[in-house]
Design a protein around this motif. Structure first.
Motif, PDB file in Angstrom:
ATOM      1  N   GLN B 111       0.829  -1.214   0.000  1.00 59.55           N
ATOM      2  CA  GLN B 111       0.000   0.000   0.000  1.00 59.55           C
ATOM      3  C   GLN B 111       0.865   1.266   0.000  1.00 59.55           C
ATOM      4  O   GLN B 111       0.514   2.251  -0.609  1.00 59.55           O
ATOM      5  CB  GLN B 111      -0.866  -0.051   1.278  1.00 59.55           C
ATOM      6  CG  GLN B 111      -1.734   1.130   1.511  1.00 59.55           C
ATOM      7  CD  GLN B 111      -3.125   0.899   0.941  1.00 59.55           C
ATOM      8  OE1 GLN B 111      -3.302   0.449  -0.191  1.00 59.55           O
ATOM      9  NE2 GLN B 111      -4.128   1.198   1.732  1.00 59.55           N
ATOM     10  N   HIS B 182      -7.160  -0.266  -2.337  1.00 54.50           N
ATOM     11  CA  HIS B 182      -6.795  -1.288  -1.341  1.00 54.50           C
ATOM     12  C   HIS B 182      -6.004  -2.424  -1.959  1.00 54.50           C
ATOM     13  O   HIS B 182      -5.996  -3.539  -1.434  1.00 54.50           O
ATOM     14  CB  HIS B 182      -8.024  -1.869  -0.635  1.00 54.50           C
ATOM     15  CG  HIS B 182      -8.972  -0.821  -0.116  1.00 54.50           C
ATOM     16  ND1 HIS B 182      -8.689  -0.064   0.994  1.00 54.50           N
ATOM     17  CD2 HIS B 182     -10.173  -0.402  -0.578  1.00 54.50           C
ATOM     18  CE1 HIS B 182      -9.696   0.780   1.201  1.00 54.50           C
ATOM     19  NE2 HIS B 182     -10.606   0.598   0.264  1.00 54.50           N
ATOM     20  N   LEU B 231      -1.401  -4.602   3.038  1.00 52.89           N
ATOM     21  CA  LEU B 231      -1.911  -3.520   3.891  1.00 52.89           C
ATOM     22  C   LEU B 231      -0.979  -3.240   5.062  1.00 52.89           C
ATOM     23  O   LEU B 231      -1.310  -2.464   5.954  1.00 52.89           O
ATOM     24  CB  LEU B 231      -3.306  -3.895   4.406  1.00 52.89           C
ATOM     25  CG  LEU B 231      -4.335  -4.184   3.304  1.00 52.89           C
ATOM     26  CD1 LEU B 231      -5.597  -4.802   3.876  1.00 52.89           C
ATOM     27  CD2 LEU B 231      -4.666  -2.911   2.535  1.00 52.89           C
ATOM     28  N   LEU B 233       0.166  -5.518   7.305  1.00 51.50           N
ATOM     29  CA  LEU B 233      -0.031  -6.376   8.482  1.00 51.50           C
ATOM     30  C   LEU B 233       0.680  -7.708   8.275  1.00 51.50           C
ATOM     31  O   LEU B 233       0.737  -8.231   7.165  1.00 51.50           O
ATOM     32  CB  LEU B 233      -1.527  -6.615   8.717  1.00 51.50           C
ATOM     33  CG  LEU B 233      -2.326  -5.359   9.056  1.00 51.50           C
ATOM     34  CD1 LEU B 233      -3.817  -5.698   9.132  1.00 51.50           C
ATOM     35  CD2 LEU B 233      -1.852  -4.774  10.373  1.00 51.50           C
ATOM     36  N   VAL B 251      -7.942  -7.105  14.558  1.00 57.97           N
ATOM     37  CA  VAL B 251      -7.092  -6.090  13.922  1.00 57.97           C
ATOM     38  C   VAL B 251      -7.116  -6.269  12.405  1.00 57.97           C
ATOM     39  O   VAL B 251      -7.245  -5.315  11.641  1.00 57.97           O
ATOM     40  CB  VAL B 251      -5.646  -6.174  14.464  1.00 57.97           C
ATOM     41  CG1 VAL B 251      -4.727  -5.236  13.695  1.00 57.97           C
ATOM     42  CG2 VAL B 251      -5.627  -5.869  15.952  1.00 57.97           C
ATOM     43  N   ALA B 255      -8.845  -3.710   9.386  1.00 57.51           N
ATOM     44  CA  ALA B 255      -8.014  -3.137   8.328  1.00 57.51           C
ATOM     45  C   ALA B 255      -8.421  -3.618   6.942  1.00 57.51           C
ATOM     46  O   ALA B 255      -7.860  -3.171   5.944  1.00 57.51           O
ATOM     47  CB  ALA B 255      -6.554  -3.506   8.575  1.00 57.51           C
ATOM     48  N   TYR B 256      -9.400  -4.501   6.863  1.00 62.52           N
ATOM     49  CA  TYR B 256      -9.590  -5.285   5.639  1.00 62.52           C
ATOM     50  C   TYR B 256     -11.066  -5.518   5.422  1.00 62.52           C
ATOM     51  O   TYR B 256     -11.820  -5.736   6.367  1.00 62.52           O
ATOM     52  CB  TYR B 256      -8.888  -6.620   5.866  1.00 62.52           C
ATOM     53  CG  TYR B 256      -8.790  -7.577   4.699  1.00 62.52           C
ATOM     54  CD1 TYR B 256      -7.644  -7.601   3.920  1.00 62.52           C
ATOM     55  CD2 TYR B 256      -9.800  -8.484   4.423  1.00 62.52           C
ATOM     56  CE1 TYR B 256      -7.515  -8.516   2.879  1.00 62.52           C
ATOM     57  CE2 TYR B 256      -9.674  -9.390   3.389  1.00 62.52           C
ATOM     58  CZ  TYR B 256      -8.520  -9.416   2.614  1.00 62.52           C
ATOM     59  OH  TYR B 256      -8.386 -10.314   1.602  1.00 62.52           O
TER      60      TYR B 256
END
Lengths: 546, 634
Positions: B111, B182, B231, B233, B251, B255-256
């Protein structure tokens, strides 16, 4: 096309006992997926029997193949649903007299009378039926180990010269690799020459020893004790304490390549690494060029004890030919998972050829040799050698597609090949504190992959199938009572396998078991059915937090 | 209807005036067996209009039989265009991992634009290059290439074209930035729109219901876990070695959103850059590709997977895919001979704009916001009252009730489930490439394997209801593991408001399984027929359909076939090393005065022996083209 596959090729090989009339060049597969072993068809008996966990596991990076769910639900590509390992279903072959069996297993089929590996001689003469590409030269492994180790595991030629191969003691994977379930096994490893060379370019046992300790540290992911302290001003910060002093161990602590924290090989390999020509020691991965050798043996008996037989059933060889980084492996695992999801019924035969063996897709080439009907070792056909690829490369439990080295007895004392003491080991203690063999007994109820080892059942379980706590506790100090069968069972196992050698019918099984009932092994895998196992057994390295 | 019936091997050369070409090594195949009663096929009739007055004949490269051939990329050395010999060669433009100008082709980025790496610091380089489009922009030529991995990626490569020879050479490359969207999920095949943009799609998007059901990150697919890396993570780290990823699902979930992925995307290529857009209004399925018809409004969307549908999108305005009405196919079977035939109906899923759907994503809608679920009853054969039984995708049987008011959201976020919920047919399997012949207004569609939902209460020929239970079982055909290419006749449709609406679908060229053990190890399907058709492209005016294979078991070496509609002849024009897949054939009749047929070799497996220095490129994909041809525009 077609008929030539069956014709026999005349003997072109030189003198020698090898049956070079065999034409091994066929690519025809008699079973759709020879890489899916008989164990995968074992019944879980409604959840009472789970041996799946020894292979199908939550992986540890850089193994990204998470197949722990196979402990809970049966899943098999359509064409492989039918169990092709029909030896396990049929009755045991007619018995062979004990004297004949013992004479067989006591004959060394690895060495000629002058000590040379017979197979190496045969491969150099290369019978036409083994010459897949017709170039009169063997492209695969030519045995160059004497399988003759000194007290520290170094393989030595009769001249005393080291060959680079080093034997290691390891805890055999529970199940098929326990002698009580069929075979004795040893294990050898060799790193390429550069890892055996010091900074001045001279052969160096010290450099090699330290590089092997580094390899052990990255594969086992534990500190590896050194039996004598090492001067780090010569070899670098082996114990990773930030200072160049005396190292008493080799460690991987603080490894963080994204922060520039790398490990470094010793000697010439370290220099080549500095020049960007070699990958650094990397947790979970063997370096390119690593070779492994495993002799699978019959069982011999001596009075009341069972020991390693001189005769090999198989010689199994692996060499890492391609470096596959974490990124490569991660992308490949995602791509493979996607393929499996999209095409659940499509088999993906591993690439293989007669001369070089089978390629795992994870960077390894595997090659097996097996007895011909006269007991001489011969190359495995493409179908036979494909058998290697299911366990090595496609499951969650391995470290870089391999099992045994991550299970090595730690440190210097684990470098040895002492057949007398091979299985004189305490049970391997898992990270959750449990003994691994004891756990395997508990999850199988019999100590084998098919619920068929009656000897262990009688010895370790009561009539209700409850594990005898006293017998199980004894494993904490010595596995031999569990791992070694009685002489009677050993001879029976040998005889069953010998019958298959005479039939040359390895495409239907390698003597894993005979006469299994439908309660023990599926004729057809019940696709998508729950196995009845409710909680997957976690990998040995997992420390549950709850 | 122009049924050709079962195709029979035609090894003799047909009419064309071109020389026959060597045609050599073909021919060993034994009799490919009797294809049990094809019914009254074979009435070729009424062909004439196909192919215009031009001819195109390729030299057949034969079946790969030697080990060297099986490991090689092989291509026709010549073709005859209207009888004139044209020398051909496969030219590699770029390979994954290759440094071209300022970029490393195939290097995946996150990203933040930074390269993605493994924990060992290794660069994440996708070896799965897929569809590659060519775009003339001013005096420059650009290639846009899909990276079919997870996370996915797309590369823009600047090419130079030799004015005399037509040779294309890559001079610079870099990633297309999808951070506003995204990221990108597994782009597969694609097309070029009539107005020159690149049209891609996201295949096999994350299963949103799984996300709503998962308790831990470990229960997500490997693809989801890798997408989280895009992203920023880390879904793999297990620092405390407890056997579970350190990343909490909460989490990851915050984020997703799985609904960010699964749409057609359009790339505008301009001098020096490329701008992507995801067209949410076109719906979310496992997009193989979207193909725009000449009216610049009607678009067909294929859906790759198990129990999938076929979709028709009609844009409000030509050349603008940001708003339109979506339809799902209904199969009315009229023949079960061979790979079958049906009349088609189209069920409206309603109208939407990209902006309307973006608002649902903004609101972070999830699966359970769209549907209520119930467990199937009575041995999974029926659903509770008020619930509708459907059978779609890998999930298969489900009992769903649409949450009131969620029609539009469901139509674009859960397009396949919503289509099935409305009664559309979601029984296709491995639905792949599309090509259109404007002269006859025929659409060609590849089904890689006729199986699962396409069978009649069977699975690969054995009784098994799992792919039909709870669904309508509209498609009832015999298992054919070798697949088939179908033809769809397009015509005007007043209600839908398009001249390109498919009214039927029928088997056009079929693969032929060997009846028993294959005489050619590794080839379950006749080597003189196609197997597992995947990508298609049509050589307009020459009556030639190019068919690419993705033949995992059908054929050992994937082949690109040229199917000559006038003669019925199939010629092998390109073949890949085994283990590899040929993707992305796409025909460019005139690009700066030359014709090109792009072709990509995906995931070739590099085999080296330890004694040889290892070339990391051995396993890298090849992106390239067959040609150059003379200009062949109509």
């Amino acid at each position: 096309m077609g008929t030539w596959l069956l014709s026999l090729v005349g003997c072109l090989g030189g003198p020698g006992p090898v049956d070079s009339d065999l034409d091994l060049r066929t690519e025809v597969r008699t079973v759709p997926a020879p890489w899916i072993p008989p164990q995968c068809y074992a019944s879980t008996a409604g959840g009472a029997h789970n041996s799946c966990w020894t292979c199908h596991q939550t992986p540890r990076e850089p193994n990204f193949i998470d197949d722990a769910a196979l402990q809970l639900e049966a899943s098999m590509p359509g064409p492989a649903a039918q169990n092709p390992w029909t030896h396990t279903l049929g009755p045991a072959p007619a018995s062979i007299p004990e004297a004949e069996v013992l004479a067989w297993v006591r004959t060394d089929n690895y060495r000629d009378e002058d000590g040379t590996p017979s197979l190496a001689r045969a491969l150099r003469a290369l019978p036409a039926g083994w010459d897949a590409d017709g170039d009169r030269s063997w492209d695969g492994y030519v045995p160059d180990a004497w399988l003759s180790a000194d007290s520290r595991g170094w393989d030595r030629a009769p001249t005393g010269e080291p060959t680079g191969w080093r034997a290691y003691a390891y805890w055999p994977l529970p199940g098929a690799f326990w002698p009580t379930n069929g075979s004795w096994g040893d294990a050898w490893l060799r790193l390429p020459e550069v890892y055996r060379t010091d900074s001045e370019g001279a052969p160096s046992e010290e450099a090699y020893r330290l590089n092997l300790a580094l390899l052990e540290a990255v594969v086992r992911r534990e500190d590896v004790p050194l039996s004598a302290p090492v001067d780090e001003t010569r070899h670098g910060d082996l114990d990773r304490d930030g200072q160049l002093g005396q190292a008493h161990l080799v460690s991987i602590r603080g490894w963080e390549p994204r922060q520039g924290q790398l490990l470094r090989w010793v000697g010439a390999a370290g220099q080549r690494q500095d020049r960007g020509e070699l990958q650094p020691p990397t947790p979970g991965l063997f370096p390119e060029g690593t070779e492994l050798l495993h002799s699978v043996r019959y069982l011999d008996v001596s009075g009341d004890t069972v020991r390693m037989a001189p005769r090999l059933k198989e010689l199994r060889y692996a060499v890492k030919t391609r470096w596959q980084s974490y990124a490569d492996l991660e992308l490949a695992a995602a791509s493979e998972a996607r393929e499996e999801e999209q095409e659940p019924d499509v088999l993906h035969p591993p690439q293989a050829d007669l001369e070089r063996g089978v390629f795992t897709g994870t960077g390894w080439r595997l090659q097996g040799f097996i007895e011909d009907h006269e007991g001489e070792l011969r190359p495995q056909t493409v179908e036979e050698t494909s058998f290697c690829a299911g366990c090595h490369g496609g499951v969650g439990a391995t470290v870089d597609s391999m099992f045994s080295f991550a299970r090595k007895v730690p440190g210097d004392s684990g470098w040895r090949a002492d057949p007398e003491a091979a299985y004189a080991l305490p049970d391997r203690i898992r990270a959750d504190g449990r003994g691994e063999a004891a756990l395997y007994l508990q999850t199988t109820g019999t100590g084998d992959d098919f619920g068929a080892n009656d000897e262990i059942r009688a010895e370790y379980f009561d009539a209700q199938g409850q594990l005898d706590p006293v017998a199980a506790a004894a494993l904490a100090s010595d596995l031999r009572p569990l791992l070694l069968p009685t002489p009677a069972r050993a001879i029976e196992l040998d005889a069953g396998y010998l019958a298959l050698v005479r039939q040359q019918s390895f495409s239907r099984g390698r003597g894993e078991a005979f006469g299994l009932s439908e309660a023990q092994i599926h004729r057809v895998i019940p696709e998508g059915q729950r196995t009845g196992v409710e909680q997957p057994v976690l990998p040995e390295w997992a420390r549950p937090t709850r | 209807m122009r049924r050709i019936g079962l195709w029979v091997p035609l090894l003799a050369l047909g009419a064309c005036e071109g020389p026959a070409g060597p045609g050599g090594p073909a021919g060993q195949p034994g009799a490919p067996g009797q294809d049990g009663g094809p019914g009254a096929g074979g009435e070729d009739g009424e062909d004439g209009e196909d192919g215009g007055s031009h001819t195109l004949v390729f030299e057949d490269i034969g079946v790969a039989t030697t080990d060297d051939e099986k490991r090689a990329v092989r291509a026709s050395a010549r073709a005859w265009v209207d009888g004139t010999e044209v020398p051909l060669q496969y030219h590699t433009l770029v390979r994954s991992g290759e440094i071209v100008g300022t970029g490393t082709f195939g290097l995946l980025t996150g990203q933040d634009g930074a390269p993605l790496t493994g924990r060992d610091g290794s660069l994440m380089i996708s070896k799965d290059a897929d569809f590659t489009s060519l775009h003339p922009v001013g005096s420059e030529v650009y290639a846009v290439t899909h990276l079919e991995s997870q996370p996915g990626g797309m590369y823009l490569t600047r090419l130079t074209q030799d004015g005399a020879t037509g040779a294309l050479v890559a001079v610079d490359t870099g990633p297309v930035d999808f951070s506003a969207w995204h990221g990108l999920w597994t782009p597969c095949a694609g097309s070029v729109s009539p107005w020159g943009t690149h049209l891609g799609g996201e295949e096999y998007p994350p299963e949103a219901r799984l996300w709503d059901e998962a308790d831990t990150v470990a229960q997500l697919g490997v693809g989801d876990r890798n997408m989280l890396a895009y992203l920023g993570l880390d879904a793999w780290s297990d620092a405390n070695s407890d056997g579970a990823p350190d990343l909490p699902l909460s989490v990851a979930d915050a984020a997703y959103n799985p609904y960010w992925y699964g749409y057609p995307n359009e790339i505008l290529v301009e001098l020096g850059g490329a701008t992507p857009v995801k067209h949410y209004s076109m719906g979310r399925v496992s997009i193989e590709l979207a193909k725009v018809m000449p009216d610049q409004r009607t678009v067909y969307i294929t859906d790759d997977g198990t129990n999938v549908g076929l979709y028709l999108y009609v844009a409000d305005a030509p050349g603008d895919l940001s708003a339109g009405t979506l339809y799902a196919m209904k199969w009315y079977q009229i023949s079960d001979a061979g790979a079958g035939a049906a009349d088609l109906g189209w069920i409206s899923l309603g109208h939407a704009t990209d902006a309307e759907i973006a608002a649902y994503l903004q609101a972070d809608l999830r699966f359970l916001d769209l549907f209520e679920v119930a467990l199937p009853e009575a041995g999974e054969e029926s659903c509770p009252d008020d619930f509708v039984g459907i059978n779609t995708g890998d999930r298969g049987r489900e009992c769903l009730r649409l949450v009131p008011g969620m029609e539009q959201a469901a139509s674009r976020l859960e397009t396949r489930r919503y289509a099935a919920w409305l009664g559309a047919t979601t029984e296709l399997r491995k639905e792949e490439g599309l090509a259109h012949d404007p002269l006859t207004n025929t659409l060609y569609l590849a089904i890689s394997e006729v199986e699962y939902g396409m069978e009649d209460l069977e699975r690969t020929g054995l009784p098994d209801e799992r792919h039909d239970a709870l669904g309508p079982n509209d498609i009832r055909l015999a298992y054919n593991k070798c697949g088939a290419v179908y033809a769809l006749d397009l015509a005007g449709h007043a209600t839908i408001g398009s001249d390109y609406v498919a009214e039927n679908m029928y088997a056009y060229v079929e693969g032929v399984p060997y009846p028993g053990a294959s005489p050619f190890p590794g080839n379950a399907c006749s080597v003189s027929h196609l197997a597992n058709p995947d990508n298609l492209t049509f050589v307009e005016g020459y009556g030639t359909l190019i068919i690419g294979e993705d033949a995992t078991v059908g054929h050992q070496n994937d082949v690109l076939w040229a199917y000559d509609q006038q003669t019925g002849r199939l010629d092998r024009i390109f073949s890949t090393p085994y283990g590899a897949e040929t993707t992305s054939p796409y025909w460019y009749p005139d690009l700066g005065g030359f014709g090109y047929l792009t072709a990509v070799v995906q995931h070739p497996f590099g085999e080296t022996d330890q004694l040889q220095p290892h070339d990391p490129l051995d396993e890298a994909a090849y992106v390239g083209y067959l040609g150059p041809f003379p200009s062949m525009s109509q």
